[in-house]
Design an enzyme around this catalytic site. Structure first.
Site, short mmCIF file in Angstrom:
data_model
loop_
_atom_site.label_atom_id
_atom_site.label_comp_id
_atom_site.label_asym_id
_atom_site.label_seq_id
_atom_site.Cartn_x
_atom_site.Cartn_y
_atom_site.Cartn_z
N ASP A 155 0.82 -1.21 0.00
CA ASP A 155 0.00 0.00 0.00
C ASP A 155 0.85 1.26 0.00
OD1 ASP A 155 -2.39 -1.37 -0.06
OD2 ASP A 155 -2.75 -1.24 2.08
N ASP A 186 1.34 14.79 22.20
CA ASP A 186 2.40 14.60 21.22
C ASP A 186 2.01 15.23 19.89
OD1 ASP A 186 3.93 13.24 23.04
OD2 ASP A 186 3.49 11.25 22.25
N THR A 209 -6.88 2.68 9.19
CA THR A 209 -6.17 1.45 9.56
C THR A 209 -4.66 1.66 9.64
OG1 THR A 209 -6.13 0.81 7.22
CG2 THR A 209 -7.94 -0.05 8.56
N SER A 263 -2.95 2.89 15.23
CA SER A 263 -1.89 2.71 16.22
C SER A 263 -2.03 3.70 17.37
CB SER A 263 -0.51 2.87 15.56
OG SER A 263 -0.27 4.21 15.17
N TYR A 283 -1.82 5.05 10.83
CA TYR A 283 -1.36 5.73 12.04
C TYR A 283 -2.50 5.91 13.05
CZ TYR A 283 1.94 8.96 14.37
OH TYR A 283 2.81 9.56 15.24
N ASN A 284 -3.68 6.24 12.55
CA ASN A 284 -4.83 6.42 13.42
C ASN A 284 -5.08 5.19 14.29
OD1 ASN A 284 -7.68 7.40 14.20
ND2 ASN A 284 -8.12 5.53 13.05
N HIS A 295 -2.49 19.46 25.84
CA HIS A 295 -1.10 19.26 25.43
C HIS A 295 -0.98 17.79 25.03
CE1 HIS A 295 3.28 19.95 25.35
NE2 HIS A 295 3.34 18.67 25.68
#
Length: 273
Positions: free
Chosen positions: A64, A168, A179, A184, A181-182, A166
Site C-alpha cells: 500500500d 504529542d 487502519t 496505532s 497511524y490512526n 497538550h
C-alpha cells in the site's frame, strides 16, 4: 496512450514484474514510463515520478505504501495496485493477475469506460502554504514525542471548539488512513465507503475520545504555544511552523482514483492481527 509504472524500491520481484508489464504494454502500442529507481535496476532510462500526473494510467507494484507514493505524484490519474505486500487494503491485484488486470484497464481507458473508485484525501493549509494531499492522514505534532515534547493546541470543528490540551500531536485521518497511524493511536477503523474523517489526539494530557466528522467538515488545529510544530502529509515532507499558528484541514478537491478490482476489506482486516 501512456502508462506509468512504479515499483517498490529495492524489491527485485517488483522490478521484474515491472519489466514484464512494460513488454506486455509495448506489444499493445502503449507507451510506458518507469520510475527512475526501477529503471536503474533494469538498466533502462527512467522518468521522474513527478511527471506521472500526465499519464493515462499508473501501475503501482508493491504494498500500500508504494501505491500511496504513486498517488502523491500521479495526483488524480487512475492507479491500479499490484500487491506484493502483507495486507493490501488498496492493492487488490495479485502478481499472477497483474498483466490481465493492467491490460483490461488499458482497454477500459481506450473505450472510455474505465471504472474507478475514488478515495478522499485531505490537505492542510497555514499562512499561504498548502500540503500535498494526504490519502491517509495529516499530522500536526511537536519536534519530538514524549516527556518534554509535544504541542499545546486547540481543535475546532466547523468553528466550534472540540478539545484543547497538550499532546504529542493531533492527526486527522481519512477512512483509508483509519487502519494506519490512526489505528496505532487508538482510533477506530472506518469502512472505506463512509464519508468520515477522524480527529485523533496523540497521547493527550487531558484529551477527548477520537471524533468522527463528516469529510466536508473543516477542522482547525491551533498551535497555541510558542515554538516549532511539524505538519506532515502521510508521514512525508515535514513542514515546520512556529506557534502560535492556525492550521486548517479539509477535503482535497482531487481524490485518489483507484482502478481495477477492489480488495476484500474484511479479508485485509484479518491480516492486521
Amino acid at each position: 496512450m501512456q502508462t506509468g509504472i512504479v515499483a517498490q524500491r529495492g524489491n527485485p520481484r517488483a522490478a521484474s514484474l515491472a519489466d514484464e508489464l512494460r513488454h506486455a504494454l509495448g506489444d499493445r502500442d502503449v507507451a510506458v514510463r518507469i520510475d527512475e529507481s526501477t529503471a536503474a535496476a533494469l538498466d533502462l532510462e527512467g522518468a521522474p515520478i513527478e511527471t506521472f500526473d500526465d499519464c493515462d494510467l499508473v501501475v503501482a507494484i508493491g504494498g500500500d505504501g508504494t501505491l500511496l507514493f504513486a498517488a502523491r505524484n500521479a495526483d488524480g490519474t487512475p492507479i491500479i495496485g499490484v500487491n506484493l505486500g502483507e495486507v493490501g487494503f488498496l492493492n487488490a491485484v495479485s502478481p499472477e493477475n497483474a498483466e490481465s488486470a493492467v491490460l483490461s484497464a488499458v482497454e477500459g481507458i481506450r473505450a472510455n469506460d474505465l471504472s474507478v473508485r475514488e478515495a478522499p484525501r485531505l490537505v492542510a493549509q497555514v499562512d499561504g502554504w498548502e500540503s500535498n494531499p494526504a490519502a491517509n492522514e495529516i499530522v500536526i505534532q511537536g519536534e519530538r514525542r514524549g516527556h518534554g515534547g509535544g504541542v499545546d493546541y486547540e481543535v475546532r470543528v466547523d468553528g466550534s471548539i472540540y478539545t484543547g490540551s497538550h499532546a504529542d500531536g493531533v492527526l486527522v485521518a481519512t477512512p483509508t488512513g483509519s487502519t494506519a497511524y490512526n489505528l496505532s493511536e487508538g482510533g477506530p477503523i472506518v469502512h472505506p465507503d463512509l464519508e468520515i474523517a477522524i480527529v485523533n489526539e496523540m497521547c493527550a494530557r487531558d484529551g477527548m475520545p477520537p471524533f468522527a466528522v463528516d469529510l466536508d467538515t473543516e477542522v482547525t488545529v491551533s498551535v497555541t504555544g510558542a515554538g516549532p510544530a511539524i505538519i506532515t502529509s502521510d508521514g512525508r515532507e515535514p513542514h515546520e511552523i512556529e506557534g502560535p499558528a492556525e492550521i486548517t484541514i479539509s477535503r482535497s478537491a482531487t481524490p485518489m482514483r483507484i482502478a481495477g478490482p477492489q480488495s476484500d476489506f474484511f479479508e485485509a482486516l484479518g491480516k492486521l492481527s
